[in-house]
Design an enzyme around this catalytic site. Structure first.
Site, PDB file in Angstrom:
ATOM      1  N   HIS A   1       0.872  -1.066  -0.017  1.00  0.00           N
ATOM      2  CA  HIS A   1       0.036   0.117   0.064  1.00  0.00           C
ATOM      3  C   HIS A   1       1.006   1.225   0.085  1.00  0.00           C
ATOM      4  O   HIS A   1       2.183   1.200   0.238  1.00  0.00           O
ATOM      5  CB  HIS A   1      -0.876  -0.028   1.415  1.00  0.00           C
ATOM      6  CG  HIS A   1      -2.121  -1.210   1.013  1.00  0.00           C
ATOM      7  ND1 HIS A   1      -3.004  -1.030   2.112  1.00  0.00           N
ATOM      8  CD2 HIS A   1      -2.203  -2.076   0.166  1.00  0.00           C
ATOM      9  CE1 HIS A   1      -3.955  -1.901   1.806  1.00  0.00           C
ATOM     10  NE2 HIS A   1      -3.509  -2.540   0.818  1.00  0.00           N
TER      11      HIS A   1
ATOM     12  N   GLU B   1       1.193   3.748   1.920  1.00  0.00           N
ATOM     13  CA  GLU B   1       2.023   3.962   3.227  1.00  0.00           C
ATOM     14  C   GLU B   1       3.262   2.836   3.545  1.00  0.00           C
ATOM     15  O   GLU B   1       4.310   3.256   4.065  1.00  0.00           O
ATOM     16  CB  GLU B   1       1.207   3.966   4.496  1.00  0.00           C
ATOM     17  CG  GLU B   1      -0.084   4.895   4.499  1.00  0.00           C
ATOM     18  CD  GLU B   1      -1.317   4.472   3.561  1.00  0.00           C
ATOM     19  OE1 GLU B   1      -2.295   5.066   3.764  1.00  0.00           O
ATOM     20  OE2 GLU B   1      -1.030   3.312   2.856  1.00  0.00           O
TER      21      GLU B   1
ATOM     22  N   SER C   1      -7.590   7.293   3.807  1.00  0.00           N
ATOM     23  CA  SER C   1      -7.468   6.972   4.996  1.00  0.00           C
ATOM     24  C   SER C   1      -6.536   5.569   5.257  1.00  0.00           C
ATOM     25  O   SER C   1      -7.009   4.699   4.582  1.00  0.00           O
ATOM     26  CB  SER C   1      -8.742   6.962   5.626  1.00  0.00           C
ATOM     27  OG  SER C   1      -8.915   6.236   7.010  1.00  0.00           O
TER      28      SER C   1
ATOM     29  N   CYS D   1      -5.434   1.828   5.945  1.00  0.00           N
ATOM     30  CA  CYS D   1      -6.148   0.603   6.352  1.00  0.00           C
ATOM     31  C   CYS D   1      -5.593   0.037   7.721  1.00  0.00           C
ATOM     32  O   CYS D   1      -4.669   0.720   8.371  1.00  0.00           O
ATOM     33  CB  CYS D   1      -5.960  -0.242   5.254  1.00  0.00           C
ATOM     34  SG  CYS D   1      -4.233  -1.118   5.440  1.00  0.00           S
TER      35      CYS D   1
ATOM     36  N   CYS E   1      -1.861  -0.656   7.394  1.00  0.00           N
ATOM     37  CA  CYS E   1      -0.730   0.606   7.393  1.00  0.00           C
ATOM     38  C   CYS E   1      -0.972   1.345   8.889  1.00  0.00           C
ATOM     39  O   CYS E   1      -0.130   2.103   9.008  1.00  0.00           O
ATOM     40  CB  CYS E   1      -1.293   1.511   6.540  1.00  0.00           C
ATOM     41  SG  CYS E   1      -0.998   0.678   4.608  1.00  0.00           S
TER      42      CYS E   1
END
Length: 145
Positions: A50, A52, A77, A79, A82
């Site tokens: 992801h 992040e 936002s 998950c 992350c």
């Protein structure tokens, strides 16, 4: 617009241009971007990259003290995975570009002492809504549905 969020949006667009999901992230310490990343699950056939996670990977090894001074910016936002990395490394501040198309465990982060600021930037919302409409199967895969 905040220059750091703008850099995260730039990362999201870079990922989308490479055939991926348009989510970007930057890590900021003392007013300087120390790492950038974007969702690379599609491009690298990864289960965990992801935006992040890619950003943290690109930061390389850092001291616990450095993470405590860091702010993580993400266009979407974070998950649960992350958010877990945020907690594991003691990152104290997260700035979220938008949480209308997807909302991770923001309240849990707050309960753990993380300052979470949600901007709900129109570009971030539009970018994700457009992507989800065009590629629902990739989106559902990304969020585990």
């Amino acid at each position: 617009m905040d220059a750091y969020l703008a850099a995260a949006i730039e990362e999201a667009r870079k990922g989308q241009a490479a055939g991926g999901i348009p989510i970007g992230s930057v890590l900021v310490i003392d007013g300087e971007i120390v790492a950038r990343g974007h969702n690379q699950r599609v491009q690298k056939g990864s289960t965990v990259l992801h935006a992040e996670m890619d950003c943290l990977e690109n930061a390389g090894r850092m001291s616990a003290a450095a993470y405590r001074e860091a702010t993580l910016y993400s266009t979407l936002s974070p998950c649960a995975m992350c958010s877990g990395a945020v907690l594991l490394y003691g990152i104290r501040r997260v700035v979220v570009g938008e949480n209308r198309t997807f909302q991770g465990p923001e309240e849990y982060l707050r309960e753990q002492g993380v300052e979470v600021t949600v901007v709900n930037d129109a570009d971030c919302v539009r970018m994700m809504r457009d992507f989800i409409l065009k590629h629902p199967e990739l989106w559902n895969e990304d969020i585990g549905e």
